[in-house]
Design a protein around this motif. Structure first.
Motif, short mmCIF file in Angstrom:
data_model
loop_
_atom_site.label_atom_id
_atom_site.label_comp_id
_atom_site.label_asym_id
_atom_site.label_seq_id
_atom_site.Cartn_x
_atom_site.Cartn_y
_atom_site.Cartn_z
N GLY A 189 -3.33 -31.79 27.87
CA GLY A 189 -2.24 -32.41 27.13
C GLY A 189 -1.26 -33.06 28.07
O GLY A 189 -0.40 -32.41 28.65
N ASN A 245 -0.85 -25.81 23.61
CA ASN A 245 -1.84 -26.37 24.52
C ASN A 245 -2.48 -25.26 25.36
O ASN A 245 -1.93 -24.16 25.51
N TYR A 298 -4.13 -28.97 22.43
CA TYR A 298 -4.87 -29.85 23.34
C TYR A 298 -5.45 -29.03 24.48
O TYR A 298 -4.81 -28.11 24.97
N ASN A 356 -4.35 -37.09 25.86
CA ASN A 356 -4.53 -35.75 25.30
C ASN A 356 -5.97 -35.59 24.83
O ASN A 356 -6.52 -36.49 24.21
#
Lengths: 526, 358
Positions: free
Chosen positions: B350, B263, B347, B357
């Protein structure tokens, strides 16, 4: 991404960027005011229509030549052939002399009749008249009976509901009943008259009728076969019309046969759909004796006493086919039905003949013929032995003896004692050396050992080369060693019972049992 | 063998989508070179040659000749054909306009087209031909039935109907609530909104590229690259577990792909700042929120001043902001794709705690 002509905004409609004056369309003289030349449209329409026609015919033919229809046609031909043979046989087995004798007698009787023509005609007339009378009276009787029944209902209704007109209806019913009785009496009278007239007539024609009857009895078999022949082969016009492409939607003689199997379902999500066995669509001779030597799929079932027959323990009407055989119940082609070859040879043969291939998505393919008894076990799983299923019984015995259920879960074998010995004290009893040897090949030590050989089999180093022998040897030895070590690590020391601890030979000589050999290891005299 | 491996390699999504996108824009930049009869001849004979040679390969044949995939194989030829046809006409018309000649459409008809026979007759012929095709199709190919449906055993790969495979491919890059709900909704609403946003009547009744280059490019990018190409990718190149398989690769159910996506929050907190992730998800995803809000809120005014200034002037603020919102939503997919390919970005925001997300 930059446009060279910016958007002018939605509300003003800018003119199409062309010269202001109207432009005459190209080739306008030839096309008239049309976009396409009509002739070329006609041409394309003709081409597409012809294609349409050809494909429609192809569609009808594809339906006409479906696999099962061809089989039914062939079976029909086969049946006609056999019936013809039977007919010839029946004709040949007739007693010619007796038949000719009867025929002569018949002609004689006919000649006599012709001589007495006037008398016969005279006797015939009352028979005709009285038959007509009987018909009329009988009709009166039947109709009055119908009226009587309906009036009886009305009367009984009235009585049950205590209606005021019950009395009137009861009278009416009695009147009708009387009328009915009258008609019945009349009918009996007329019938007697008719019989008398018939007896009179029989004086003249009785002889002829008896002879004719004798002839008919002689020909019973023959006429039966002839009638069968007529249904099988009603003539080209009828069959060709009934089963002709397109016309065969009405009343074809070629049609899918099916047996709806009671209480057997295809289990679909949220819905149990009854099994519909269509096997007999192609296997047409399965329930008929006399096709034992016919080519498949027309052959008779090999054991009609046990299966198929309505008197057998497994009648076809209730069991169908897929109950025992498995396969796709609704399929009407060799491939889709899920036939399974019994051998590699047959597999190759089918691949050639039927373009057969194993069906990837069929959940219940047919049992190959050599495994057919597997089907018995679906129902016969409670009895220790299934009669007439030698292979199945043998297999179940093997499972029990060799203890397959020790590792594999098999329904029905859950509570049986395991076959292997207790190994919890193995280290006190055996040496590692011996255990390794035993594991590598149990039968080498004891030829009737039940334990199978797990290493150096076809697929792990014992098969025919090419394989990496060194790799497999190393691996197998490692596995055997690992198992041995594991057994030792889990094993407890064995407490052996005290054995023979010496003795007193002199005492022994005095023992009354000295002549007997005692096999018990713990026996001591001391 | 080498060629097969080469093709397997270049059909990987990151290469395929990028190359197709670049090709599309280059061809629209120089349409006179790309949308000609000769180039169509080269492209289509190349496609037939590719298909004809590739069918020899058993893995290729197994997927492409599946009865389910017949419509998509047909689409493989039909979509390029119609795109090429429309753009060729547009190129010709633009040339004519430049030379001061009348348009093709104006030469074909003075000012009208008759219902009969020009419309109805051709429709009739079309109906007959299509019926012929359907009959022929149903006679030659059996319905591709598989085993009875079983709610406790899903097939692998588990694929949507072919026309939804573009949506399914979006699931690789976005969460279901975006790829399965918001984006499909925006596609439908956005397509319905087009006539109200784009009120420019240019191109009505005639083919042109020059006068509507921006609109056509945007549409073709969204339709061809972000929909059709993803359908083709999902049909032919996505196998068990939705893993990528080259056209000549066996669909091995055991194939594994390393899942090493991270992420944005991890990039910033762990890798850049060298500290652990904050406990509070709002603080943890602070940078993600900034990025997404910047994208959605700051981009439109920025675009209105710079790149799309002329649209702001002609459309007015309401329609302009609607258009930029739809445009930004559409561009979110390729942007996320590129971020995934380049940085393994999972993401931007996230928050699995709340199934949120982006």
């Amino acid at each position: 991404m930059t446009s060279e002509t910016p958007n002018e905004g939605g509300h003003k409609k800018p003119p199409i960027p062309t010269p202001a004056k109207k432009i005459p369309a190209v080739n306008i003289e030839k096309r008239g005011d049309r976009l396409y030349e009509v002739n070329s449209l006609h041409k394309w329409f003709a081409i597409s229509s012809i294609l349409f026609f050809v494909f429609t015919i192809g569609m009808v033919l594809a339906d006409y030549s479906r696999e099962w229809k061809t089989y039914q046609r062939n079976f029909n031909r086969l049946q006609i052939e056999r019936t013809q043979k039977d007919l010839q046989q029946a004709a040949a087995s007739l007693d010619r002399n007796k038949f000719q004798q009867l025929q002569q007698q018949l002609q004689q009787a006919r000649a006599e009749l012709q001589q007495n023509e006037t008398q016969v005609e005279r006797a015939q007339k009352p028979v005709n008249d009285r038959s007509a009378r009987k018909y009329a009276v009988n009709q009166n009787y039947q109709f009055t009976k119908a009226v009587y029944d309906s009036q009886k209902y009305e009367y009984e209704e009235a009585v049950a509901n205590k209606r005021s007109d019950a009395q009137r209806l009861g009278d009416r019913l009695k009147e009708t009943e009387k009328k009915l009785d009258d008609y019945k009496a009349e009918l009996e009278r007329v019938d007697l008259d008719l019989r008398a007239a018939n007896d009179e007539l029989n004086k003249y024609i009785g002889k002829r009728n008896t002879i004719q009857k004798d002839i008919d009895t002689m020909l019973t078999d023959y006429t039966r076969l002839q009638a069968r022949m007529n249904t099988l082969n009603p003539g080209l016009i009828v069959t060709s019309f009934r089963n002709a492409p397109v016309f065969d939607f009405m009343a074809p003689s070629e049609r899918i046969n099916q047996i709806i199997v009671n209480n057997l379902y295809n289990d679909q999500p949220f819905k149990a759909i009854p099994r519909v066995d269509r096997c007999t669509t192609c296997h047409q001779g399965i329930d008929q004796k006399g096709f034992q030597d016919a080519p498949q799929p027309f052959r008779t079932h090999p054991n009609l006493d046990l299966y198929i027959n309505s008197a057998s323990p497994h009648p076809m009407e209730t069991f169908g086919c897929t109950t025992c055989h498995n396969g796709l119940d609704r399929a009407t082609s060799f491939q889709n039905a899920g036939h399974m070859p019994r051998s590699e040879e047959q597999r190759k043969q089918w691949q050639q003949k039927y373009k057969w291939h194993e069906q990837e998505f069929l959940e219940t393919p047919m049992y190959p013929m050599n495994n057919i008894e597997a089907g018995c076990y679906k129902c016969h799983n409670a009895s220790p032995e299934v009669p007439k299923a030698a292979a199945l019984n043998n297999g179940r015995d093997l499972i029990r003896i060799y203890g397959c259920f020790g590792c594999h879960k098999i329904p029905g074998y859950e509570n049986i004692r395991k076959v292997g010995p207790d190994l919890s004290t193995v280290s006190g009893k055996l040496t590692k050396e011996w255990v390794r040897k035993w594991l590598a090949n149990p039968k080498e030590f004891k030829s009737e050992a039940r334990m199978p050989q797990f290493w150096w089999n076809d697929n792990n180093g014992g098969g025919a080369p090419p394989y990496d022998a060194a790799h497999w040897d190393k691996r197998n030895v490692a596995e055997i060693n690992a198992i041995t070590e594991y057994l030792w690590s889990k094993s407890q020391a064995k407490q052996l019972p005290p054995g023979h601890t010496g003795g007193n030979p002199a005492e022994g000589k005095n023992s009354p049992t000295r002549a007997v050999r005692f096999p018990c290891p713990g026996f001591t005299t001391g | 063998m080498f060629i097969k491996e080469f093709i397997n390699a270049i059909t990987a999504p990151y290469f395929l989508i990028t190359a197709a996108g670049i090709l599309l824009f280059v061809s629209l930049k120089y349409p006179g070179k790309f949308y000609t009869n000769r180039s169509a001849l080269i492209v289509f004979s190349g496609m037939f040659l590719f298909l004809g040679l590739s069918v020899i390969d058993p893995n290729f044949r197994k997927i492409v000749t599946k009865p389910d995939n017949v419509p998509i194989v047909g689409m493989l030829f039909l979509i390029p054909f119609f795109t090429w046809f429309a753009l060729r006409e547009a190129v010709r018309n633009d040339q004519r306009t430049a030379e001061g000649k009348p348009l093709i459409e104006q030469e074909e008809t003075a000012d009208k087209v008759l219902t009969w026979p020009d419309l109805v007759y051709t429709e009739l012929i079309c109906m007959v031909v299509l019926t012929v095709i359907l009959i022929g199709w149903s006679m030659t190919l059996e319905a591709p039935l598989e085993e009875p449906a079983n709610p406790s055993a899903s097939p692998n790969p588990s694929k949507a109907p072919w026309y939804f495979l573009g949506l399914q491919e979006m699931l690789v890059y976005f969460d279901p609530w975006l790829a399965g709900v918001v984006f499909p909704g925006l596609i439908i609403v956005g397509l319905m909104a087009i006539p109200y946003i784009d009120t420019n009547p240019k191109g009505n009744g005639y083919f042109t590229l020059k006068e509507r280059k921006w609109e056509i490019s945007t549409f073709l990018f969204g339709f061809l690259i972000l929909w059709i190409l993803l359908v083709i990718l999902g049909t032919f190149l996505r196998g068990p577990n939705w893993n990528f398989f080259g056209p000549y690769e066996f669909w091995d159910i055991h194939k594994l792909e390393a899942l090493v996506n991270v992420n944005l929050s991890e990039y910033i907190w762990v890798k850049a700042l060298g500290m652990g992730l904050p406990k509070n998800p709002l603080i943890r995803e602070f940078f993600g929120f900034v990025a997404v809000l910047t994208y959605l809120l700051a981009m439109p005014p920025l675009l209105a001043r710079t790149l799309l200034k002329r649209f702001y002037n002609t459309l007015g603020p309401v329609r302009f902001h609607l258009m930029t919102f739809l445009l930004l939503a559409m561009m979110a997919l390729p942007i996320k794709m590129v971020l995934r390919w380049l940085f393994n970005l999972k993401y931007i925001i996230g928050i699995p705690e709340y199934f949120f997300n982006i």
